[in-house]
Design a protein around this motif. Structure first.
Motif, PDB file in Angstrom:
ATOM      1  N   SER A 246      32.921  33.538  38.971  1.00  0.00           N
ATOM      2  CA  SER A 246      33.206  34.089  37.647  1.00  0.00           C
ATOM      3  C   SER A 246      32.618  33.129  36.608  1.00  0.00           C
ATOM      4  CB  SER A 246      34.719  34.285  37.459  1.00  0.00           C
ATOM      5  OG  SER A 246      35.409  33.051  37.548  1.00  0.00           O
ATOM      6  N   LEU A 247      33.071  33.219  35.389  1.00  0.00           N
ATOM      7  CA  LEU A 247      32.657  32.294  34.329  1.00  0.00           C
ATOM      8  C   LEU A 247      33.868  31.477  33.890  1.00  0.00           C
ATOM      9  CD1 LEU A 247      30.480  34.737  32.179  1.00  0.00           C
ATOM     10  CD2 LEU A 247      29.638  32.790  33.518  1.00  0.00           C
ATOM     11  N   PRO A 248      33.645  30.286  33.347  1.00  0.00           N
ATOM     12  CA  PRO A 248      34.788  29.433  32.997  1.00  0.00           C
ATOM     13  C   PRO A 248      35.826  30.109  32.107  1.00  0.00           C
ATOM     14  CG  PRO A 248      32.778  28.157  32.927  1.00  0.00           C
ATOM     15  CD  PRO A 248      32.366  29.573  33.183  1.00  0.00           C
ATOM     16  N   ARG A 249      35.390  30.810  31.057  1.00  0.00           N
ATOM     17  CA  ARG A 249      36.361  31.447  30.160  1.00  0.00           C
ATOM     18  C   ARG A 249      37.076  32.609  30.857  1.00  0.00           C
ATOM     19  NH1 ARG A 249      36.776  30.903  24.790  1.00  0.00           N
ATOM     20  NH2 ARG A 249      36.981  33.148  24.431  1.00  0.00           N
ATOM     21  N   VAL A 250      36.381  33.277  31.758  1.00  0.00           N
ATOM     22  CA  VAL A 250      37.001  34.352  32.539  1.00  0.00           C
ATOM     23  C   VAL A 250      38.040  33.772  33.493  1.00  0.00           C
ATOM     24  CG1 VAL A 250      36.575  36.149  34.276  1.00  0.00           C
ATOM     25  CG2 VAL A 250      34.994  35.870  32.359  1.00  0.00           C
ATOM     26  N   PHE A 251      37.658  32.721  34.200  1.00  0.00           N
ATOM     27  CA  PHE A 251      38.560  32.079  35.165  1.00  0.00           C
ATOM     28  C   PHE A 251      39.795  31.511  34.469  1.00  0.00           C
ATOM     29  CE2 PHE A 251      40.044  28.252  37.359  1.00  0.00           C
ATOM     30  CZ  PHE A 251      40.335  28.774  38.630  1.00  0.00           C
ATOM     31  N   ASP A 252      39.594  30.837  33.342  1.00  0.00           N
ATOM     32  CA  ASP A 252      40.702  30.181  32.649  1.00  0.00           C
ATOM     33  C   ASP A 252      41.726  31.174  32.102  1.00  0.00           C
ATOM     34  OD1 ASP A 252      39.559  27.739  33.183  1.00  0.00           O
ATOM     35  OD2 ASP A 252      38.627  27.517  31.205  1.00  0.00           O
ATOM     36  N   ALA A 253      41.272  32.393  31.821  1.00  0.00           N
ATOM     37  CA  ALA A 253      42.167  33.402  31.231  1.00  0.00           C
ATOM     38  C   ALA A 253      42.917  34.217  32.276  1.00  0.00           C
ATOM     39  CB  ALA A 253      41.358  34.351  30.340  1.00  0.00           C
ATOM     40  N   CYS A 254      42.596  33.993  33.560  1.00  0.00           N
ATOM     41  CA  CYS A 254      43.093  34.883  34.611  1.00  0.00           C
ATOM     42  C   CYS A 254      43.918  34.131  35.652  1.00  0.00           C
ATOM     43  CB  CYS A 254      41.896  35.560  35.290  1.00  0.00           C
ATOM     44  SG  CYS A 254      42.342  36.757  36.558  1.00  0.00           S
ATOM     45  N   THR A 255      44.973  34.757  36.116  1.00  0.00           N
ATOM     46  CA  THR A 255      45.723  34.208  37.242  1.00  0.00           C
ATOM     47  C   THR A 255      45.688  35.201  38.402  1.00  0.00           C
ATOM     48  OG1 THR A 255      47.795  35.127  36.378  1.00  0.00           O
ATOM     49  CG2 THR A 255      47.288  32.843  35.813  1.00  0.00           C
ATOM     50  N   ILE A 256      45.702  34.661  39.618  1.00  0.00           N
ATOM     51  CA  ILE A 256      45.719  35.491  40.830  1.00  0.00           C
ATOM     52  C   ILE A 256      47.079  35.338  41.485  1.00  0.00           C
ATOM     53  CG2 ILE A 256      44.593  35.999  43.030  1.00  0.00           C
ATOM     54  CD1 ILE A 256      42.102  34.590  42.041  1.00  0.00           C
ATOM     55  N   ASP A 257      47.740  36.454  41.711  1.00  0.00           N
ATOM     56  CA  ASP A 257      49.083  36.424  42.282  1.00  0.00           C
ATOM     57  C   ASP A 257      49.199  37.425  43.430  1.00  0.00           C
ATOM     58  OD1 ASP A 257      50.410  34.526  40.511  1.00  0.00           O
ATOM     59  OD2 ASP A 257      50.202  36.055  38.958  1.00  0.00           O
ATOM     60  N   ILE A 258      50.159  37.174  44.299  1.00  0.00           N
ATOM     61  CA  ILE A 258      50.478  38.112  45.380  1.00  0.00           C
ATOM     62  C   ILE A 258      51.359  39.231  44.816  1.00  0.00           C
ATOM     63  CG2 ILE A 258      51.653  38.394  47.592  1.00  0.00           C
ATOM     64  CD1 ILE A 258      49.059  36.777  47.786  1.00  0.00           C
ATOM     65  N   ALA A 259      51.075  40.456  45.211  1.00  0.00           N
ATOM     66  CA  ALA A 259      51.863  41.608  44.774  1.00  0.00           C
ATOM     67  C   ALA A 259      53.333  41.414  45.128  1.00  0.00           C
ATOM     68  CB  ALA A 259      51.325  42.886  45.411  1.00  0.00           C
ATOM     69  N   GLN A 260      54.211  41.966  44.300  1.00  0.00           N
ATOM     70  CA  GLN A 260      55.652  41.767  44.477  1.00  0.00           C
ATOM     71  C   GLN A 260      56.399  43.011  44.960  1.00  0.00           C
ATOM     72  OE1 GLN A 260      57.050  40.451  40.652  1.00  0.00           O
ATOM     73  NE2 GLN A 260      56.145  38.418  40.833  1.00  0.00           N
ATOM     74  N   LEU A 261      55.816  44.175  44.772  1.00  0.00           N
ATOM     75  CA  LEU A 261      56.587  45.408  44.967  1.00  0.00           C
ATOM     76  C   LEU A 261      56.511  45.991  46.370  1.00  0.00           C
ATOM     77  CD1 LEU A 261      55.811  47.207  41.590  1.00  0.00           C
ATOM     78  CD2 LEU A 261      57.772  45.767  42.171  1.00  0.00           C
ATOM     79  N   GLY A 262      55.588  45.498  47.189  1.00  0.00           N
ATOM     80  CA  GLY A 262      55.471  45.995  48.554  1.00  0.00           C
ATOM     81  C   GLY A 262      55.279  47.501  48.592  1.00  0.00           C
ATOM     82  N   ASN A 263      56.040  48.167  49.463  1.00  0.00           N
ATOM     83  CA  ASN A 263      55.897  49.614  49.639  1.00  0.00           C
ATOM     84  C   ASN A 263      56.432  50.426  48.468  1.00  0.00           C
ATOM     85  OD1 ASN A 263      54.683  49.349  52.160  1.00  0.00           O
ATOM     86  ND2 ASN A 263      56.639  49.338  53.233  1.00  0.00           N
ATOM     87  N   ASP A 264      57.099  49.763  47.515  1.00  0.00           N
ATOM     88  CA  ASP A 264      57.630  50.484  46.354  1.00  0.00           C
ATOM     89  C   ASP A 264      56.615  50.623  45.219  1.00  0.00           C
ATOM     90  OD1 ASP A 264      60.068  50.755  47.619  1.00  0.00           O
ATOM     91  OD2 ASP A 264      60.970  49.010  46.634  1.00  0.00           O
ATOM     92  N   ALA A 265      55.484  49.939  45.321  1.00  0.00           N
ATOM     93  CA  ALA A 265      54.524  49.922  44.211  1.00  0.00           C
ATOM     94  C   ALA A 265      54.077  51.323  43.823  1.00  0.00           C
ATOM     95  CB  ALA A 265      53.314  49.059  44.573  1.00  0.00           C
ATOM     96  N   GLY A 266      53.813  52.170  44.811  1.00  0.00           N
ATOM     97  CA  GLY A 266      53.301  53.505  44.524  1.00  0.00           C
ATOM     98  C   GLY A 266      54.298  54.381  43.801  1.00  0.00           C
ATOM     99  N   VAL A 267      55.561  54.384  44.241  1.00  0.00           N
ATOM    100  CA  VAL A 267      56.553  55.246  43.582  1.00  0.00           C
ATOM    101  C   VAL A 267      56.877  54.732  42.185  1.00  0.00           C
ATOM    102  CG1 VAL A 267      57.551  56.188  45.691  1.00  0.00           C
ATOM    103  CG2 VAL A 267      58.496  54.062  44.738  1.00  0.00           C
ATOM    104  N   ILE A 268      56.858  53.410  42.006  1.00  0.00           N
ATOM    105  CA  ILE A 268      57.105  52.843  40.675  1.00  0.00           C
ATOM    106  C   ILE A 268      55.947  53.186  39.745  1.00  0.00           C
ATOM    107  CG2 ILE A 268      57.355  50.683  39.381  1.00  0.00           C
ATOM    108  CD1 ILE A 268      58.918  49.594  41.821  1.00  0.00           C
ATOM    109  N   GLY A 269      54.728  53.121  40.261  1.00  0.00           N
ATOM    110  CA  GLY A 269      53.571  53.534  39.474  1.00  0.00           C
ATOM    111  C   GLY A 269      53.643  55.008  39.114  1.00  0.00           C
ATOM    112  N   GLY A 270      54.135  55.829  40.048  1.00  0.00           N
ATOM    113  CA  GLY A 270      54.294  57.253  39.780  1.00  0.00           C
ATOM    114  C   GLY A 270      55.281  57.510  38.662  1.00  0.00           C
ATOM    115  N   ALA A 271      56.388  56.766  38.668  1.00  0.00           N
ATOM    116  CA  ALA A 271      57.385  56.910  37.608  1.00  0.00           C
ATOM    117  C   ALA A 271      56.810  56.468  36.259  1.00  0.00           C
ATOM    118  CB  ALA A 271      58.630  56.097  37.949  1.00  0.00           C
ATOM    119  N   TRP A 272      56.008  55.415  36.275  1.00  0.00           N
ATOM    120  CA  TRP A 272      55.369  54.961  35.027  1.00  0.00           C
ATOM    121  C   TRP A 272      54.448  56.041  34.474  1.00  0.00           C
ATOM    122  CZ3 TRP A 272      50.506  54.236  33.034  1.00  0.00           C
ATOM    123  CH2 TRP A 272      50.405  53.464  31.880  1.00  0.00           C
TER     124      TRP A 272
END
Length: 327
Positions: free
Chosen positions: A289-315
């Motif tokens: 990436s580029l330094p300003r792109v990298f510095d502005a971004c964090t990489i995280d592991i998803a938290q919702l597991g199998n619930d992500a899809g239904v929560i996205g549907g409700a949103w």
């Protein structure tokens, strides 16, 4: 129950997950039914309707107290009309999913690609909470993706935006992909791709390895085995994990230069590797990436597991279905 409810539906090849979720994101209840693919999936809308009606009766909810249904489905979908051009695992071809589901449930329905739905769920209530510019990648049997810009999913002119798994990362002599191309990210960074890389490494490398011991005991290995052995310092496994992270970091670096996200969320079975995946991935993401792109971004592991899809549907129901349905 005075709160207006949203129903999230996540259609999988074997299971249909559903949930009642209010506008704050609180999950009131969740349940699942089997996916009936008999007769090319023609019974699915009626099955969902019967299950929804039963649930509304259980909670003494009238249809007027439900805003609508947000549903994630696999395949090629016209997001405006909810028309499914093809969903191989379900059996649908040229199937009017939105129309059939609205007819059977009596509720407004909005249809979205299942990977995009998971991205919306993580943005609303998961690892990407509060981030309106986000990339979500699911590393499972394949590599799925969803890209959110300014709070909305990117679809592109034919609904194909976010197909991260089919970015070409090996332009020459890459392995075949299910999409018909070769050298796709999916061939090297999915659970299937990592397993293949590991089997190839065992074949051309005769050094001692914990991974080799597992293969000799079980007759096979998984991506989980690769990362478990990497965490134990196994050199052969570490080389495979590094290669998978390299290609994923390369792809995400390229996308991020275009999108400039605040968050990258990694989900799917491979994400269970945690830091063993994130550390090399972050290294290569920074490189490509580029330094300003990298510095502005964090990489995280998803938290919702199998619930992500239904929560996205409700949103989606909450934000895209404007009028509350009345019986």
């Amino acid at each position: 129950m005075s709160e207006i409810m949203n129903i999230g539906v996540d259609l999988g090849g074997t299971t249909i997950k559903m949930a009642l979720i209010d506008d704050s994101g609180k999950m009131v209840d969740k349940w699942a039914i089997a996916t009936n693919t008999i007769d090319n999936g023609s019974h699915i809308a009626d099955d969902i309707s019967a299950s929804v009606v039963k649930k509304l009766q259980q909670f003494n909810l009238d249809r007027s107290e439900v805003r609508g249904i947000g549903m994630g489905a696999p395949g090629f979908i016209d997001m405006e009309t909810g028309f499914v051009y093809k969903a191989v695992n379900i059996g649908w071809e040229n199937y009017p999913l939105k129309d059939e589901l609205e007819k059977s449930t009596g509720l407004p329905v909005i249809i979205e690609n299942d990977a995009n739905m998971a991205a919306l769920g993580e943005m609303w209530q998961g690892a990407g909470q509060g981030a309106e510019n986000l990339i979500c990648v699911t590393l499972g049997t394949g590599v799925g993706g969803g890209i959110i810009c300014d709070g909305d999913i990117l679809h592109g002119v034919s609904g194909m935006a976010g197909e991260i798994g089919h970015m070409t990362v090996i332009p020459k002599d890459g392995s075949p992909c299910n999409c018909g191309k070769t050298g796709c990210l999916e061939t090297v960074s999915s659970a299937t791709g990592i397993r293949r890389l590991a089997l190839e490494a065992l074949d051309y490398n005769d050094s001692d390895s914990i991974l080799r011991d597992i293969f000799e005991q079980k007759g096979d290995i998984t991506a989980e085995d690769v990362f478990n052995c990497t965490a134990k310092g196994d050199p052969l496994s570490s080389a495979v994990a590094e290669k998978a992270a390299y290609y994923l970091g390369y792809a995400l670096g390229a996308i991020s230069i275009v999108i400039n996200p605040e968050k990258i969320v990694i989900g799917g079975g491979v994400s269970h590797a945690g830091a063993t995946l994130l550390e090399p991935l972050t290294k290569y993401f920074k490189k490509y990436s580029l330094p300003r792109v990298f510095d502005a971004c964090t990489i995280d592991i998803a938290q919702l597991g199998n619930d992500a899809g239904v929560i996205g549907g409700a949103w989606l129901s909450k934000t895209k279905i404007k009028q509350v349905h009345t019986a």
